[in-house]
Design a protein around this motif. Sequence first.
Motif, PDB file in Angstrom:
ATOM      1  N   ARG A  82       0.839  -1.206   0.000  1.00  0.00           N
ATOM      2  CA  ARG A  82       0.000   0.000   0.000  1.00  0.00           C
ATOM      3  C   ARG A  82       0.870   1.251   0.000  1.00  0.00           C
ATOM      4  O   ARG A  82       0.593   2.232  -0.704  1.00  0.00           O
ATOM      5  CB  ARG A  82      -0.918  -0.001   1.230  1.00  0.00           C
ATOM      6  N   GLU A  83       1.953   1.198   0.759  1.00  0.00           N
ATOM      7  CA  GLU A  83       2.827   2.355   0.890  1.00  0.00           C
ATOM      8  C   GLU A  83       3.509   2.715  -0.426  1.00  0.00           C
ATOM      9  O   GLU A  83       3.651   3.890  -0.760  1.00  0.00           O
ATOM     10  CB  GLU A  83       3.869   2.092   1.978  1.00  0.00           C
ATOM     11  N   VAL A  84       3.943   1.704  -1.186  1.00  0.00           N
ATOM     12  CA  VAL A  84       4.615   2.010  -2.451  1.00  0.00           C
ATOM     13  C   VAL A  84       3.610   2.504  -3.490  1.00  0.00           C
ATOM     14  O   VAL A  84       3.942   3.339  -4.334  1.00  0.00           O
ATOM     15  CB  VAL A  84       5.432   0.798  -2.965  1.00  0.00           C
ATOM     16  N   GLU A  96       1.041   4.353  -2.703  1.00  0.00           N
ATOM     17  CA  GLU A  96       0.789   5.733  -2.297  1.00  0.00           C
ATOM     18  C   GLU A  96       1.925   6.670  -2.705  1.00  0.00           C
ATOM     19  O   GLU A  96       1.717   7.876  -2.867  1.00  0.00           O
ATOM     20  CB  GLU A  96       0.568   5.794  -0.787  1.00  0.00           C
ATOM     21  N   MET A  97       3.117   6.131  -2.893  1.00  0.00           N
ATOM     22  CA  MET A  97       4.245   6.951  -3.333  1.00  0.00           C
ATOM     23  C   MET A  97       4.114   7.345  -4.801  1.00  0.00           C
ATOM     24  O   MET A  97       4.776   8.284  -5.254  1.00  0.00           O
ATOM     25  CB  MET A  97       5.557   6.189  -3.123  1.00  0.00           C
ATOM     26  N   GLY A  98       3.285   6.614  -5.539  1.00  0.00           N
ATOM     27  CA  GLY A  98       3.090   6.938  -6.945  1.00  0.00           C
ATOM     28  C   GLY A  98       3.271   5.781  -7.898  1.00  0.00           C
ATOM     29  O   GLY A  98       3.138   5.947  -9.116  1.00  0.00           O
ATOM     30  N   ALA A  99       3.570   4.591  -7.381  1.00  0.00           N
ATOM     31  CA  ALA A  99       3.762   3.429  -8.236  1.00  0.00           C
ATOM     32  C   ALA A  99       2.454   3.022  -8.904  1.00  0.00           C
ATOM     33  O   ALA A  99       1.433   2.859  -8.241  1.00  0.00           O
ATOM     34  CB  ALA A  99       4.312   2.261  -7.429  1.00  0.00           C
ATOM     35  N   GLU A 100       2.508   2.849 -10.218  1.00  0.00           N
ATOM     36  CA  GLU A 100       1.341   2.401 -10.971  1.00  0.00           C
ATOM     37  C   GLU A 100       1.340   0.888 -11.153  1.00  0.00           C
ATOM     38  O   GLU A 100       0.286   0.279 -11.349  1.00  0.00           O
ATOM     39  CB  GLU A 100       1.331   3.084 -12.339  1.00  0.00           C
ATOM     40  N   VAL A 101       2.518   0.294 -11.106  1.00  0.00           N
ATOM     41  CA  VAL A 101       2.669  -1.160 -11.143  1.00  0.00           C
ATOM     42  C   VAL A 101       3.391  -1.577  -9.873  1.00  0.00           C
ATOM     43  O   VAL A 101       4.547  -1.213  -9.657  1.00  0.00           O
ATOM     44  CB  VAL A 101       3.469  -1.618 -12.382  1.00  0.00           C
ATOM     45  N   VAL A 102       2.710  -2.311  -9.009  1.00  0.00           N
ATOM     46  CA  VAL A 102       3.280  -2.728  -7.730  1.00  0.00           C
ATOM     47  C   VAL A 102       3.662  -4.198  -7.804  1.00  0.00           C
ATOM     48  O   VAL A 102       2.825  -5.060  -8.084  1.00  0.00           O
ATOM     49  CB  VAL A 102       2.286  -2.507  -6.571  1.00  0.00           C
ATOM     50  N   VAL A 103       4.933  -4.470  -7.550  1.00  0.00           N
ATOM     51  CA  VAL A 103       5.435  -5.839  -7.497  1.00  0.00           C
ATOM     52  C   VAL A 103       5.857  -6.125  -6.062  1.00  0.00           C
ATOM     53  O   VAL A 103       6.722  -5.429  -5.509  1.00  0.00           O
ATOM     54  CB  VAL A 103       6.619  -6.051  -8.458  1.00  0.00           C
ATOM     55  N   ALA A 104       5.237  -7.123  -5.443  1.00  0.00           N
ATOM     56  CA  ALA A 104       5.526  -7.494  -4.061  1.00  0.00           C
ATOM     57  C   ALA A 104       6.416  -8.722  -4.030  1.00  0.00           C
ATOM     58  O   ALA A 104       6.166  -9.695  -4.750  1.00  0.00           O
ATOM     59  CB  ALA A 104       4.221  -7.778  -3.321  1.00  0.00           C
ATOM     60  N   ASP A 162      -5.946  -5.478  -4.384  1.00  0.00           N
ATOM     61  CA  ASP A 162      -6.170  -5.406  -5.824  1.00  0.00           C
ATOM     62  C   ASP A 162      -5.220  -4.425  -6.497  1.00  0.00           C
ATOM     63  O   ASP A 162      -5.162  -4.342  -7.718  1.00  0.00           O
ATOM     64  CB  ASP A 162      -7.620  -5.033  -6.127  1.00  0.00           C
ATOM     65  N   HIS A 163      -4.423  -3.664  -5.704  1.00  0.00           N
ATOM     66  CA  HIS A 163      -3.450  -2.735  -6.286  1.00  0.00           C
ATOM     67  C   HIS A 163      -2.120  -3.410  -6.588  1.00  0.00           C
ATOM     68  O   HIS A 163      -1.215  -2.767  -7.130  1.00  0.00           O
ATOM     69  CB  HIS A 163      -3.220  -1.549  -5.337  1.00  0.00           C
ATOM     70  N   VAL A 164      -1.979  -4.685  -6.255  1.00  0.00           N
ATOM     71  CA  VAL A 164      -0.730  -5.415  -6.495  1.00  0.00           C
ATOM     72  C   VAL A 164      -0.798  -6.124  -7.845  1.00  0.00           C
ATOM     73  O   VAL A 164      -1.665  -6.969  -8.075  1.00  0.00           O
ATOM     74  CB  VAL A 164      -0.465  -6.440  -5.379  1.00  0.00           C
ATOM     75  N   ALA A 165       0.133  -5.782  -8.726  1.00  0.00           N
ATOM     76  CA  ALA A 165       0.158  -6.406 -10.053  1.00  0.00           C
ATOM     77  C   ALA A 165       0.757  -7.801 -10.003  1.00  0.00           C
ATOM     78  O   ALA A 165       0.294  -8.723 -10.680  1.00  0.00           O
ATOM     79  CB  ALA A 165       0.952  -5.526 -11.019  1.00  0.00           C
ATOM     80  N   LEU A 166       1.817  -7.967  -9.208  1.00  0.00           N
ATOM     81  CA  LEU A 166       2.489  -9.267  -9.075  1.00  0.00           C
ATOM     82  C   LEU A 166       2.839  -9.504  -7.612  1.00  0.00           C
ATOM     83  O   LEU A 166       3.435  -8.637  -6.958  1.00  0.00           O
ATOM     84  CB  LEU A 166       3.782  -9.303  -9.888  1.00  0.00           C
ATOM     85  N   TRP A 167       2.472 -10.672  -7.109  1.00  0.00           N
ATOM     86  CA  TRP A 167       2.895 -11.087  -5.769  1.00  0.00           C
ATOM     87  C   TRP A 167       3.844 -12.262  -5.972  1.00  0.00           C
ATOM     88  O   TRP A 167       3.444 -13.328  -6.430  1.00  0.00           O
ATOM     89  CB  TRP A 167       1.706 -11.488  -4.913  1.00  0.00           C
ATOM     90  N   LEU A 168       5.119 -12.067  -5.632  1.00  0.00           N
ATOM     91  CA  LEU A 168       6.138 -13.070  -5.933  1.00  0.00           C
ATOM     92  C   LEU A 168       6.735 -13.653  -4.659  1.00  0.00           C
ATOM     93  O   LEU A 168       6.936 -12.933  -3.672  1.00  0.00           O
ATOM     94  CB  LEU A 168       7.261 -12.440  -6.766  1.00  0.00           C
ATOM     95  N   GLU A 169       7.025 -14.948  -4.695  1.00  0.00           N
ATOM     96  CA  GLU A 169       7.633 -15.638  -3.563  1.00  0.00           C
ATOM     97  C   GLU A 169       8.777 -16.521  -4.054  1.00  0.00           C
ATOM     98  O   GLU A 169       8.536 -17.514  -4.738  1.00  0.00           O
ATOM     99  CB  GLU A 169       6.590 -16.489  -2.836  1.00  0.00           C
TER     100      GLU A 169
END
Length: 264
Positions: free
Chosen positions: A166-168, A170-178, A219-226
């Motif tokens: 969520r924090e990234v 809010e910084m302005g990221a349009e594609v969030v990769v976790a 739903d704001h996360v484009a990719l959740w990687l492990e």
Amino acid sequence: MQKKLGLALGAGAARGVAHIGFLQALEEEGIRPDYVTGCSMGAIIGALYCGGVSPEKMRERVLTLKFADLASVNLSPIRQNGFMTMKRARKIMLELMDDYTFDELKIPFACIATNLVDGKTVTLNSGNVIDAALASGSIPGVFTPASFGEYKTLIDGCITERVPTREVAEMGAEVVVAIDVLGNVVMDREPTDKLLNTVLRVFDIMDTRATRSKRLLRDHVALWLEPRLDAMDQYKVKDLDFACDRGYELGKKKAAKIKQLVGD
């Protein structure tokens, strides 16, 4: 026009070294994030990376580490509310990067901690970067709670938000990769008869359950990687080259997908 890429580097102690390999793979593929957030070990790796330290240099230093290099015993653990301090860890970070404030970093960065007073997540994005990153990794009971700015008792951000997506955003990221280096590893642990290990295991179980539940709502996360770290123990400073390799493999595998998401 390319979309802004944000990486959320999750907590994970020794397993968090996988972030180094992941970042190295992305750099080799020509991928550089616009924003980075981190929690605990993810905060430390993220701070170094955004401070201009190359993944290769990080890996070289990390592979020489022993636990005694990272923490020193607190002589008054009851009074100071923790068995250890992070003075040695701070010294190691200073060997690698300048003592930056957040506005001096090469890449915009933020990390999270948990406020022991009200139990809320605190986003740290101003002031001293190294102190903020170490506050993010102050495991309760193990390390003395950190004082940072207006906050006097900050503990590990993992308590409330293991992967700061969520924090990234809010910084302005349009594609969030976790990047979640812990996954469901706690379910594979053997029972223990040691007090500290029992406390850490309870903490891990609660955190894993909470993270799995919250993930469904992101739903704001484009990719959740492990990364595939098997049963690697996050609390033992060993197999660090293995963690780097697995993070690198994941980065190489997902580079094309990340490029597609940002419109490259």
